[in-house]
Structures are given as C-alpha cells and as structure tokens.
Motif scaffolding. Structure first.
Motif, mmCIF file in Angstrom:
data_model
loop_
_atom_site.group_PDB
_atom_site.id
_atom_site.type_symbol
_atom_site.label_atom_id
_atom_site.label_comp_id
_atom_site.label_asym_id
_atom_site.label_seq_id
_atom_site.Cartn_x
_atom_site.Cartn_y
_atom_site.Cartn_z
ATOM 1 N N ASP A 55 32.576 42.187 33.398
ATOM 2 C CA ASP A 55 32.603 43.624 33.105
ATOM 3 C C ASP A 55 34.029 44.168 33.188
ATOM 4 O O ASP A 55 34.452 44.959 32.348
ATOM 5 N N ILE A 56 34.776 43.744 34.221
ATOM 6 C CA ILE A 56 36.135 44.248 34.425
ATOM 7 C C ILE A 56 37.085 43.705 33.356
ATOM 8 O O ILE A 56 37.793 44.456 32.690
ATOM 9 N N GLY A 58 36.355 41.978 30.552
ATOM 10 C CA GLY A 58 35.853 42.064 29.180
ATOM 11 C C GLY A 58 36.272 43.340 28.460
ATOM 12 O O GLY A 58 36.217 43.411 27.232
ATOM 13 N N LYS A 59 36.716 44.338 29.212
ATOM 14 C CA LYS A 59 37.167 45.589 28.587
ATOM 15 C C LYS A 59 38.440 45.395 27.776
ATOM 16 O O LYS A 59 38.795 46.231 26.957
ATOM 17 N N TYR A 60 39.138 44.279 28.000
ATOM 18 C CA TYR A 60 40.430 44.053 27.325
ATOM 19 C C TYR A 60 40.342 42.998 26.232
ATOM 20 O O TYR A 60 41.349 42.682 25.628
ATOM 21 N N ASP A 87 44.871 39.784 24.233
ATOM 22 C CA ASP A 87 43.888 40.365 25.141
ATOM 23 C C ASP A 87 44.261 40.025 26.585
ATOM 24 O O ASP A 87 44.142 40.867 27.480
ATOM 25 N N ALA A 91 45.157 42.633 29.626
ATOM 26 C CA ALA A 91 44.490 42.590 30.930
ATOM 27 C C ALA A 91 45.514 42.541 32.065
ATOM 28 O O ALA A 91 45.374 43.256 33.058
ATOM 29 N N HIS A 94 47.133 45.982 32.465
ATOM 30 C CA HIS A 94 46.289 47.056 32.967
ATOM 31 C C HIS A 94 45.611 46.761 34.300
ATOM 32 O O HIS A 94 45.263 47.698 35.023
#
Length: 151
Positions: A55-56, A58-60, A87, A91, A94
């Motif tokens: 979840d954390i 996979g946002k990137y 990607d 990550a 960020h």
C-alpha cells in the motif's frame, strides 16, 4: 545474505505502454549511477505486513516484489523491487523519512558491493572472535598444566 520471504503482489502490472518505456529509457541516461529498481528499506515497524508495504510503496508505481526481513537480525528491513527505475526513484524521493507506525523510514538504493563489504567485515569479525576463543582456551590449558606440576 538476508533471510527474507519473497512476496509477489497479485495486482502487480507491467509498465503501461512501450512508448512510455522508451521515453523513460531515453531519459535514464540522466539518472545518478546508484539509482536502480531495488530499494533497501530500514527502520520498519517489526509488525508491518507485506500488504501494508504494498500500500505504501505501490503509490509510486508497480511493485514487482517485496522481501520482508523475517529473522531476528533482519527484522525491520525489506527489499522493495519496482518494475521501473523511475518509480523506484520517486519512492526514494518521497518515502525517505516517511513516518510509519511512529518510525521514520530509511529508504536507500540497494548497492550490492556495500552489502558484500559489510558481510565480509562481519565474517572476519566472527573469525577473529573464534581465534581469540581458541587462544584463550590454549592459555588456560597451559596454565592448568603448569599449576598441576607439569604432569
């Protein structure tokens, strides 16, 4: 080597289009040499699940695989492998310093040479400790022999 359990995400998807991949590859010549698809994550909460990591991270972008440390000496660490190098870079940019469960993540690019040097240093330290133990045992045996009158 780190003991980990590989976890392939059921929703992992390849990069979107060939044109997108070609555009990104053309731009990749501008990336620093340490940038790669494999990230090493430290300072994770020990109770974090693989799904929470997906979840954390996979946002990137599309995550290919996550390997979560499951041994006493590897808990709190993970390897996150992205489909695409850009990607992975997003990550790192960020998520370094991101607070998860009251802990601040340390997200680094995986550098095999660094890991090998660290493992070599650990192996040499263990060898040195073993040699010291053997010397101590021999000294104790000599001292005991002398105390008993050399018999």
């Amino acid at each position: 080597p780190q003991s980990t359990t590989p976890i392939n995400h059921p929703n992992h998807q390849p990069p979107t289009t060939m044109a997108d991949v070609a555009t990104r590859k053309a731009a990749s010549s501008r990336l620093p040499p340490e940038v790669n698809r494999i990230l090493y994550v430290r300072n994770l909460p020990f109770k974090i699940s693989a799904e929470e990591l997906y979840d954390i991270f996979g946002k990137y972008g599309a995550v290919y695989q996550i390997r979560l440390g499951d041994r006493r000496d590897t808990r709190g660490t993970a390897f996150v492998i992205y489909e695409d190098i850009f990607d992975a870079k997003a990550a790192v940019d960020h998520l370094s310093g991101f607070n998860v469960g009251g802990r601040y993540l340390v997200v680094l690019y995986y550098q095999p040479a660094k890991f090998e040097r660290r493992q070599d240093a650990e192996d040499k330290q263990k060898e040195l400790e073993e040699l010291r133990r053997q010397v101590k045992a021999k000294k104790a045996a000599i001292t005991a022999k002398e105390a008993s009158g050399g018999q």
